[in-house]
Design a protein around this motif. Structure first.
Motif, mmCIF file in Angstrom:
data_model
loop_
_atom_site.group_PDB
_atom_site.id
_atom_site.type_symbol
_atom_site.label_atom_id
_atom_site.label_comp_id
_atom_site.label_asym_id
_atom_site.label_seq_id
_atom_site.Cartn_x
_atom_site.Cartn_y
_atom_site.Cartn_z
ATOM 1 N N GLY A 79 -10.027 -33.807 12.474
ATOM 2 C CA GLY A 79 -11.094 -33.390 11.565
ATOM 3 C C GLY A 79 -12.455 -33.374 12.238
ATOM 4 N N SER A 177 -7.266 -27.995 16.992
ATOM 5 C CA SER A 177 -6.108 -27.282 16.467
ATOM 6 C C SER A 177 -4.862 -27.547 17.304
ATOM 7 N N THR A 194 -5.253 -31.967 5.513
ATOM 8 C CA THR A 194 -6.518 -31.259 5.635
ATOM 9 C C THR A 194 -7.609 -31.955 4.835
ATOM 10 N N GLN A 197 -8.776 -34.784 6.862
ATOM 11 C CA GLN A 197 -9.587 -34.273 7.974
ATOM 12 C C GLN A 197 -11.003 -33.957 7.496
ATOM 13 N N SER A 236 -13.858 -23.576 1.693
ATOM 14 C CA SER A 236 -12.941 -24.691 1.910
ATOM 15 C C SER A 236 -11.756 -24.701 0.949
ATOM 16 N N TYR A 240 -8.987 -21.375 2.193
ATOM 17 C CA TYR A 240 -7.952 -22.165 2.859
ATOM 18 C C TYR A 240 -6.637 -22.123 2.092
ATOM 19 N N VAL A 313 -6.055 -25.773 10.307
ATOM 20 C CA VAL A 313 -6.937 -25.694 9.154
ATOM 21 C C VAL A 313 -7.790 -24.444 9.263
#
Length: 318
Positions: A79, A177, A194, A197, A236, A240, A313
């Motif tokens: 994160g 990643s 996620t 993170q 977000s 996502y 993410v």
């Protein structure tokens, strides 16, 4: 209930539209948000809100949200690399670099994926097509940054170094990643991971904001707060969620096209809303960068690299 082919086709088109537009528009949102809200404070608030609410949603839906400390530690590392090293760098850079240009520079992130996959995971080699893409990407960056490279003014030098910082931010994003892929476990829920993170990045960015004295410099405006909330909801959450859904219903090689569609959206919105310049260098450089990313993406699919399953993410601009 099983979707019929027409329903599924519509759902796929809608999900792609959400990822293409909203992730491309986050560059504009960041540009507006950091006008009066210091970048570290903006990122801290944004990711704490997004992470806490996403984790709560996962808990209410019965998804796993509690993990051993070792796994939480790895999520925190990922994160911070993604949403502090990547997004915070972008937020600072956009105080000096146009949002469209920033998006184009960050479009080279898949090139970092190709290199880091080979170095850290070591399960593939860089194909000829990928090497050509890497060379094209470097050439595209030179074209994009040539006005700043040639400028002798202080403003030109500031913009140049802000542009260079984006390369470091994209490297941090790619490293996070790749580590997320390396540390992937079947017992980890991708949505709650996620969320953790985001929470870790929110805490880290908030600590940076406190250390930098951001609270004494912030100016709360409806425009800035609105942009930050837009990033939380549409960058977000909506973007996502659509991305994760696509990964489970569409070949990853097709999903990865966001990497070279988002910059086009960002350049258009920056020109339309903020009247950012779109000159011959932007047009030529963007064409070269988009071509390089297309080459690298297709090379990854051909070579069966792990990068075709990433990123874990959101994109940097989210």
């Amino acid at each position: 209930m099983t979707q019929t082919p027409p329903q599924r086709r519509f759902a796929v088109i809608l999900a792609f539209a959400l990822v293409y537009f909203f992730w491309g528009s986050t560059y504009l949102g960041i540009d507006i948000a950091v006008e009066h809200i210091p970048p570290a404070l903006m990122c801290g608030i944004r990711f704490l809100i997004a992470g806490v609410f996403m984790l709560a949603f996962c808990g209410l839906r019965g998804r796993r949200i509690f993990y051993p400390l070792a796994q939480l530690g790895r999520m925190a590392v990922v994160g911070v690399l993604l949403l502090m090293g990547g997004n915070l760098t972008l937020s600072y850079a956009e105080k000096h670099v146009a949002s469209g240009l920033a998006a184009l520079i960050i479009a080279v992130t898949p090139l970092w994926f190709l290199v880091l996959d080979s170095l850290l995971l070591g399960d593939h080699h860089i194909a000829v097509r990928g090497k050509i893409g890497l060379a094209l990407g470097v050439a595209g960056l030179v074209v994009l940054m040539w006005p700043d490279l040639a400028a002798s003014s202080t403003l030109g030098r500031v913009q140049f170094w802000a542009s260079i910082s984006l390369l470091g931010g994209s490297f941090s994003w790619a490293l996070g990643s790749v580590l997320a892929k390396k540390w992937k476990s079947p017992d980890i829920d991708p949505f709650s991971a996620t969320a953790w993170q985001m929470i870790a990045a929110g805490v880290a960015n908030s600590l940076a904001a406190f250390a930098l004295g951001d609270l004494s410099r912030v100016i709360w405006t409806a425009r800035g707060v609105g942009a930050m909330l837009y990033l939380v909801v549409f960058g977000s959450w909506v973007g996502y969620t659509a991305y994760i859904w696509l990964l489970n219903h569409v070949p990853t090689s097709k999903v990865s096209t966001y990497a070279y569609v988002n910059p086009v959206v960002a350049v258009f919105l920056g020109w339309l809303v903020l009247h950012e310049r779109v000159d011959a260098y932007i047009l030529a450089g963007s064409a070269i960068v988009v071509a390089s990313v297309a080459l690298v993406t297709s090379a990854q699919v051909t070579a069966k690299t792990v990068a075709e399953e990433m990123p874990a993410v959101e994109t940097m601009g989210d």
